[in-house]
Design an enzyme around this catalytic site. Structure first.
Site, PDB file in Angstrom:
ATOM      1  N   ASP A 130      80.821  25.924 -19.132  1.00 34.32           N
ATOM      2  CA  ASP A 130      81.395  26.355 -20.401  1.00 34.32           C
ATOM      3  C   ASP A 130      80.343  26.289 -21.513  1.00 34.32           C
ATOM      4  O   ASP A 130      79.801  25.226 -21.797  1.00 34.32           O
ATOM      5  CB  ASP A 130      82.547  25.377 -20.701  1.00 34.32           C
ATOM      6  CG  ASP A 130      83.299  25.708 -21.962  1.00 34.32           C
ATOM      7  OD1 ASP A 130      82.900  26.647 -22.676  1.00 34.32           O
ATOM      8  OD2 ASP A 130      84.286  25.002 -22.231  1.00 34.32           O
ATOM      9  N   ASN A 159      83.025  40.917 -30.857  1.00 34.77           N
ATOM     10  CA  ASN A 159      83.305  42.352 -30.965  1.00 34.77           C
ATOM     11  C   ASN A 159      82.972  42.746 -32.401  1.00 34.77           C
ATOM     12  O   ASN A 159      82.758  41.891 -33.252  1.00 34.77           O
ATOM     13  CB  ASN A 159      84.761  42.662 -30.580  1.00 34.77           C
ATOM     14  CG  ASN A 159      85.738  42.015 -31.523  1.00 34.77           C
ATOM     15  OD1 ASN A 159      85.792  42.314 -32.715  1.00 34.77           O
ATOM     16  ND2 ASN A 159      86.518  41.076 -31.002  1.00 34.77           N
ATOM     17  N   GLY A 197      88.349  35.636 -24.108  1.00 36.92           N
ATOM     18  CA  GLY A 197      87.150  35.283 -23.349  1.00 36.92           C
ATOM     19  C   GLY A 197      86.311  34.218 -24.022  1.00 36.92           C
ATOM     20  O   GLY A 197      86.828  33.243 -24.581  1.00 36.92           O
ATOM     21  N   VAL A 198      85.016  34.408 -23.956  1.00 32.40           N
ATOM     22  CA  VAL A 198      84.104  33.402 -24.489  1.00 32.40           C
ATOM     23  C   VAL A 198      84.224  33.322 -26.017  1.00 32.40           C
ATOM     24  O   VAL A 198      84.063  32.252 -26.612  1.00 32.40           O
ATOM     25  CB  VAL A 198      82.660  33.676 -23.997  1.00 32.40           C
ATOM     26  CG1 VAL A 198      82.019  34.864 -24.659  1.00 32.40           C
ATOM     27  CG2 VAL A 198      81.801  32.441 -24.153  1.00 32.40           C
ATOM     28  N   ASP A 199      84.518  34.435 -26.645  1.00 35.02           N
ATOM     29  CA  ASP A 199      84.716  34.488 -28.101  1.00 35.02           C
ATOM     30  C   ASP A 199      85.858  33.545 -28.504  1.00 35.02           C
ATOM     31  O   ASP A 199      85.719  32.706 -29.408  1.00 35.02           O
ATOM     32  CB  ASP A 199      85.039  35.945 -28.473  1.00 35.02           C
ATOM     33  CG  ASP A 199      84.956  36.236 -29.973  1.00 35.02           C
ATOM     34  OD1 ASP A 199      84.551  35.343 -30.728  1.00 35.02           O
ATOM     35  OD2 ASP A 199      85.299  37.373 -30.360  1.00 35.02           O
ATOM     36  N   SER A 238      78.926  41.020 -22.449  1.00 36.81           N
ATOM     37  CA  SER A 238      79.535  42.265 -21.937  1.00 36.81           C
ATOM     38  C   SER A 238      80.009  42.201 -20.481  1.00 36.81           C
ATOM     39  O   SER A 238      80.504  43.197 -19.955  1.00 36.81           O
ATOM     40  CB  SER A 238      78.599  43.474 -22.087  1.00 36.81           C
ATOM     41  OG  SER A 238      78.523  43.893 -23.440  1.00 36.81           O
ATOM     42  N   VAL A 256      85.515  41.441 -20.258  1.00 38.32           N
ATOM     43  CA  VAL A 256      86.382  42.599 -20.530  1.00 38.32           C
ATOM     44  C   VAL A 256      85.576  43.851 -20.886  1.00 38.32           C
ATOM     45  O   VAL A 256      86.073  44.965 -20.715  1.00 38.32           O
ATOM     46  CB  VAL A 256      87.432  42.334 -21.627  1.00 38.32           C
ATOM     47  CG1 VAL A 256      88.380  41.240 -21.211  1.00 38.32           C
ATOM     48  CG2 VAL A 256      86.812  42.026 -22.955  1.00 38.32           C
TER      49      VAL A 256
HETATM   50  N1  AR6 Z   1      81.644  29.786 -21.318  1.00 35.91           N
HETATM   51  C1  AR6 Z   1      80.798  30.621 -20.681  1.00 35.91           C
HETATM   52  N2  AR6 Z   1      81.159  31.840 -20.245  1.00 35.91           N
HETATM   53  C2  AR6 Z   1      82.441  32.231 -20.453  1.00 35.91           C
HETATM   54  C3  AR6 Z   1      83.388  31.433 -21.130  1.00 35.91           C
HETATM   55  C4  AR6 Z   1      82.959  30.138 -21.561  1.00 35.91           C
HETATM   56  N3  AR6 Z   1      83.771  29.305 -22.184  1.00 35.91           N
HETATM   57  N4  AR6 Z   1      84.569  32.102 -21.180  1.00 35.91           N
HETATM   58  C5  AR6 Z   1      84.377  33.304 -20.580  1.00 35.91           C
HETATM   59  N5  AR6 Z   1      83.088  33.372 -20.129  1.00 35.91           N
HETATM   60  P1  AR6 Z   1      83.972  38.145 -22.263  1.00 35.91           P
HETATM   61  P2  AR6 Z   1      82.579  40.584 -23.185  1.00 35.91           P
HETATM   62  C6  AR6 Z   1      82.411  34.465 -19.435  1.00 35.91           C
HETATM   63  O1  AR6 Z   1      85.128  38.950 -21.807  1.00 35.91           O
HETATM   64  O2  AR6 Z   1      82.683  41.192 -21.845  1.00 35.91           O
HETATM   65  C7  AR6 Z   1      86.349  39.184 -26.458  1.00 35.91           C
HETATM   66  O3  AR6 Z   1      87.723  39.361 -26.642  1.00 35.91           O
HETATM   67  C8  AR6 Z   1      83.228  35.530 -18.757  1.00 35.91           C
HETATM   68  O4  AR6 Z   1      83.655  35.073 -17.469  1.00 35.91           O
HETATM   69  O5  AR6 Z   1      84.218  36.879 -22.996  1.00 35.91           O
HETATM   70  O6  AR6 Z   1      81.287  40.662 -23.932  1.00 35.91           O
HETATM   71  C9  AR6 Z   1      85.530  39.626 -27.655  1.00 35.91           C
HETATM   72  O7  AR6 Z   1      86.210  39.415 -28.873  1.00 35.91           O
HETATM   73  C10 AR6 Z   1      82.209  36.659 -18.649  1.00 35.91           C
HETATM   74  O8  AR6 Z   1      81.334  36.459 -17.542  1.00 35.91           O
HETATM   75  O9  AR6 Z   1      82.979  39.019 -23.226  1.00 35.91           O
HETATM   76  C11 AR6 Z   1      85.341  41.091 -27.382  1.00 35.91           C
HETATM   77  O10 AR6 Z   1      86.453  41.851 -27.796  1.00 35.91           O
HETATM   78  C12 AR6 Z   1      81.387  36.511 -19.922  1.00 35.91           C
HETATM   79  O11 AR6 Z   1      81.672  35.198 -20.424  1.00 35.91           O
HETATM   80  C13 AR6 Z   1      85.205  41.140 -25.878  1.00 35.91           C
HETATM   81  O12 AR6 Z   1      85.924  40.014 -25.388  1.00 35.91           O
HETATM   82  C14 AR6 Z   1      81.718  37.528 -21.013  1.00 35.91           C
HETATM   83  O13 AR6 Z   1      83.095  37.845 -20.967  1.00 35.91           O
HETATM   84  C15 AR6 Z   1      83.776  41.030 -25.438  1.00 35.91           C
HETATM   85  O14 AR6 Z   1      83.707  41.254 -24.064  1.00 35.91           O
END
Ligand code: AR6
Length: 170
Positions: free
Chosen positions: A9, A23, A31-33, A120, A123
């Site tokens: 994490d 975003n 997600g991570v955000d 990226s 999602v």
């Molecule tokens: N620590 C590390 N990695 C993580 C965590 C965490 N706590 N949580 C998720 N991941 P994503 P994107 C991974 O969808 O594709 C948001 O709603 C996850 O498994 O978070 O850039 C934003 O507001 C994946 O491998 O980001 C945008 O709208 C990676 O982080 C949109 O999602 C990125 O997944 C951005 O999409």
């Protein structure tokens, strides 16, 4: 300085700057955000509302913005909107810009270490291998050699992909 890979994490990272896969609205998300905003507390959203955006209130895809980090163990959060893979005309260029602009902001603000998620790769749908190739190549650019870079990746599969790509560059 080196490139490290950690499975886990990113909100637990100890680094001068933590990168958020945000975003263009900069108002948080899933997600991570979402995880970063929850761990940092409401100060982070308040800080995001202060950063200069375009006239339409956006951080364009591939650009980055820096804020304080709230309760996280970091000095800064660097927010970047990576490309939406299926909608971007040049996803590779945009993803490279996200990494490059994030590291430039870190250096401009005196950071020595930076933690990245797989921008990226959730999602936004970026294929993992291609994303890893771009992430690692940009990290290896001369301009960024003074930064200690750590990728925090969710899951064994993505860690394997990153490790393999990194080993091909060594
Ligand atoms: N620590 C590390 N990695 C993580 C965590 C965490 N706590 N949580 C998720 N991941 P994503 P994107 C991974 O969808 O594709 C948001 O709603 C996850 O498994 O978070 O850039 C934003 O507001 C994946 O491998 O980001 C945008 O709208 C990676 O982080 C949109 O999602 C990125 O997944 C951005 O999409």
């Amino acid at each position: 300085m080196g490139i490290h890979i950690v499975q886990g994490d990113i909100t637990r990272a100890l680094a001068d700057a933590i990168v958020n896969a945000a975003n263009p609205t900069m108002l948080g998300g899933g997600g991570v955000d979402g995880a970063i905003h929850r761990a940092a507390g409401p100060e982070l959203l308040a800080a995001c509302k202060q950063v200069p955006l375009t006239e339409r209130g956006r951080c364009p895809f591939g650009e980055a913005r820096i804020t304080a980090a709230g309760k996280l163990n970091a000095r800064y959060v660097i927010h970047t909107a990576g490309p939406i893979y299926s909608q971007s005309e040049a996803p590779a260029l945009v993803l490279a810009s996200s990494y490059r602009n994030s590291m430039r902001l870190a250096l401009e603000n005196g950071c020595k270490s930076i933690a990245f998620p797989a921008i990226s790769c959730g999602v936004y749908g970026y294929p993992l291998n291609e994303a890893a190739e771009i992430a690692v190549s940009v990290c290896l650019e001369d301009e960024f050699k003074s930064l200690e870079k750590t990728f925090y990746l969710f899951g064994e599969d993505i860690v394997q992909v990153w490790r393999q790509v990194l080993s091909q560059h060594r």
